[in-house]
Structure formats: C-alpha cells, structure tokens
Design a protein around this motif. Sequence first.
Motif, PDB file in Angstrom:
ATOM      1  N   ALA A 247       0.659  -1.245  -0.067  1.00 25.67           N
ATOM      2  CA  ALA A 247       0.055  -0.351   0.443  1.00 25.67           C
ATOM      3  C   ALA A 247       1.036   1.045  -0.155  1.00 25.67           C
ATOM      4  O   ALA A 247       0.515   2.463  -0.679  1.00 25.67           O
ATOM      5  N   ARG A 249       3.830   1.594  -1.095  1.00 22.22           N
ATOM      6  CA  ARG A 249       4.569   1.838  -2.121  1.00 22.22           C
ATOM      7  C   ARG A 249       3.329   2.500  -3.916  1.00 22.22           C
ATOM      8  O   ARG A 249       3.511   3.511  -4.449  1.00 22.22           O
ATOM      9  N   VAL A 250       2.157   2.160  -3.724  1.00 23.13           N
ATOM     10  CA  VAL A 250       1.164   2.400  -4.714  1.00 23.13           C
ATOM     11  C   VAL A 250       1.015   3.860  -3.732  1.00 23.13           C
ATOM     12  O   VAL A 250       0.846   4.742  -5.085  1.00 23.13           O
ATOM     13  N   ARG A 253       3.812   6.319  -5.252  1.00 17.01           N
ATOM     14  CA  ARG A 253       3.388   7.013  -6.477  1.00 17.01           C
ATOM     15  C   ARG A 253       2.555   7.534  -7.143  1.00 17.01           C
ATOM     16  O   ARG A 253       2.416   7.901  -8.027  1.00 17.01           O
ATOM     17  N   GLY A 255      -0.584   6.459  -6.281  1.00 15.13           N
ATOM     18  CA  GLY A 255      -1.567   5.070  -7.185  1.00 15.13           C
ATOM     19  C   GLY A 255      -3.158   5.540  -6.420  1.00 15.13           C
ATOM     20  O   GLY A 255      -3.428   6.224  -5.623  1.00 15.13           O
ATOM     21  N   THR A 256      -3.732   5.018  -6.500  1.00 13.74           N
ATOM     22  CA  THR A 256      -5.210   5.130  -6.027  1.00 13.74           C
ATOM     23  C   THR A 256      -5.384   4.012  -4.585  1.00 13.74           C
ATOM     24  O   THR A 256      -4.644   3.508  -5.115  1.00 13.74           O
ATOM     25  N   ASP A 259      -5.453   0.241  -6.107  1.00 13.44           N
ATOM     26  CA  ASP A 259      -4.419   0.328  -7.237  1.00 13.44           C
ATOM     27  C   ASP A 259      -4.070  -0.377  -5.704  1.00 13.44           C
ATOM     28  O   ASP A 259      -3.327  -1.792  -5.892  1.00 13.44           O
ATOM     29  N   ALA A 260      -4.143   0.551  -4.877  1.00 17.40           N
ATOM     30  CA  ALA A 260      -3.492  -0.523  -3.517  1.00 17.40           C
ATOM     31  C   ALA A 260      -3.977  -1.781  -3.339  1.00 17.40           C
ATOM     32  O   ALA A 260      -3.634  -2.525  -2.641  1.00 17.40           O
ATOM     33  N   ALA A 263      -2.675  -4.381  -4.895  1.00 18.43           N
ATOM     34  CA  ALA A 263      -1.229  -4.417  -4.438  1.00 18.43           C
ATOM     35  C   ALA A 263      -1.081  -5.100  -3.161  1.00 18.43           C
ATOM     36  O   ALA A 263      -0.044  -6.001  -3.702  1.00 18.43           O
ATOM     37  N   TYR A 290      -3.269   2.862   3.231  1.00 16.00           N
ATOM     38  CA  TYR A 290      -3.326   3.950   2.033  1.00 16.00           C
ATOM     39  C   TYR A 290      -3.422   5.167   2.760  1.00 16.00           C
ATOM     40  O   TYR A 290      -2.176   5.545   2.110  1.00 16.00           O
TER      41      TYR A 290
END
Length: 316
Positions: A247, A249-250, A253, A255-256, A259-260, A263, A290
């Motif tokens: 979470a 890492r997402v 960058r 991400g949404t 996306d989390a 992942a 997140y």
Amino acid sequence: MAKAFASQGDMTDKQISFTEVGRDLYAFTAEGDPNSGVIIGDDSVMVVEAQATPRLAQKVIDCIRQVTDKPITHLALTHYHAVRVLGASAYGAGQILMSDAARGMVAERGQEDWDSEFQRFPRLFQGHESIPGLTWPTTSFTGRMSVFLGNRRVDLMQLGRAHTAGDIVIHVPDENVMFTGDIVEYHSACYCGDGYFADWGGTLDAIKSYGVDAIAPGRGDALMGQDMVNTAIENTRDFVHSTYRPAARVAARGGTLKDAWDAVRAECDPKFADYAIYEHCLPFNVARAYDEARGIAHPRIWTAERDMQMWDDLQG
C-alpha cells in the motif's frame, strides 16, 4: 454495490474452546471469532474482553461456571471496539477497566463503531437488542496499573499502539501468561482499520520481551509454550508488514485506493487467504494502510456510510 462484505454472509456458528493456559487462567476461543480471557483469583474473577452482546457474554459466563463459582468482579477491556465491549452488562462486574485513550475513543467514535461493526458482521451481534448502550469504564489509566485478586497480581499495561491507539495487554506474572487483545492473532487476520502500522512492530517487540509461557490472543487458538507464542508474534508481524508495504509503494507513486487493494492482495493472498476473517478485514486494512502511507497519522472514524463508500470504490 457489486457484492456484500464477506462478513455479512458469515452466519455459521463457531466451535467454542475453553483452554487452561496457566493455573486458574483460561482462554475462551471460537475458531477466529473474538476471544475472551478468564483470570481466577483467590476470591473473585476478572474477565478480559466482554464479547459483543450480553447473549454472547453468557457463553463465556457458562464456561466460567464450569470451573469456579467465585463472583466476577472485574472486566478488563483491551480496546474500545464494539465486538469486544458491548456485552459488558452481562457480567455484573463492579470494576470495568480500560486505558484513558480507549475511553476517549468510546467518547469520540464509540457509537459510530457500533453502527459500523453491526452492519459489517451481524452474526457477532446476536441478541443485540439487549445491549443497554455504550460501555464506559469505571476506572481508566495511562501507562500501567495493577489489580489484586486476593494475592494474585494482575498487571494492565500499555506497551504501545498497534490495533488501536488505546490498546492494553494484561499480564499475570505468577504464571507468566499474557492476554494481548488484537495486538496478536493466531491464524486469523489482523483487523488494521483503526491501527498504527508504524508502531505495531515495536509493540510486538515489547510483548516478546516478556518471554511469556502462554498467550490468549485476540482471535485464534490459545498459544501454549514459547515456541508457539513466538511463531504467532512473528506471523502477526508478517501480516502487518505485508499489508502496509505494498500500500505504501502505491501511495508513493500517487496510485489509487483500488491500486493499493490490488497490490496488497497480490502480496497477502498467497500467505493469508486461509486465515479467519481475512476477506472481512482486507478492505479496511488496505484503506488504513493507504491513509497512513499518505500521512494521515490517526485513523479516520469508520461509519456505516463510509464503509459502504469505501467498498463501492474498491469494487468499482
């Protein structure tokens, strides 16, 4: 909404076990449902965790009455969550013990948590109509306090934030047994929706430093012997880290939340998909991981409405 929360369809009753984890110390467990603990002193009893309703609390009381007729005088609550505290009235305990931080969370978000949890996991609220209201402590503390049940000393301690901001553990030094609440689980998913990922590992280290001979965890089987205790602590650590890392890492960058979710599933499913309440916990765990990774230091309050919006976002 594409589908219901996993826990809304979980209506199967679980097999109860009542395991002696030390002299006159017991773990009430139920295949991944919330556990309770029992500490029998010279002339009275302390219960750890109340269950979600008076009806479910009666199952704990029935087990207690199989081993002692001493009165239940103390109820220790490791944190504020509804499934842990709302059955308190069944015990008739004169003393209800909680950390100051947990008491503050009852005031801040206790009703919202009750509404949210009831919507998510209806089976755990059997007999909900008998709940008289929010559970408030008669005594609260910061740091540490000791209770004497006759000559038996029971230490209630804040060792750090983990599952919530107000977590406590209960240690019985004469048998070196600990009741950890949801800081430690065994073959059950950690619920991290109100957690502190950055602090959880240090709190596990503090528990591990006691070298206890048994633990009654928040969920899952009683942990007997230091090998089983240490295995459960390290599995809990792995679960928490495996949820947060992807979470984070997402989030880094840009991400949404979806996306989390993807992942975290990719990392956690192969290791933990067979854990009790895994699918129930996952969306809340991802949302909190997140948030924390994006700098939201304290968990936002879950409401029934927020639950549904989050779930819609993930399913979308």
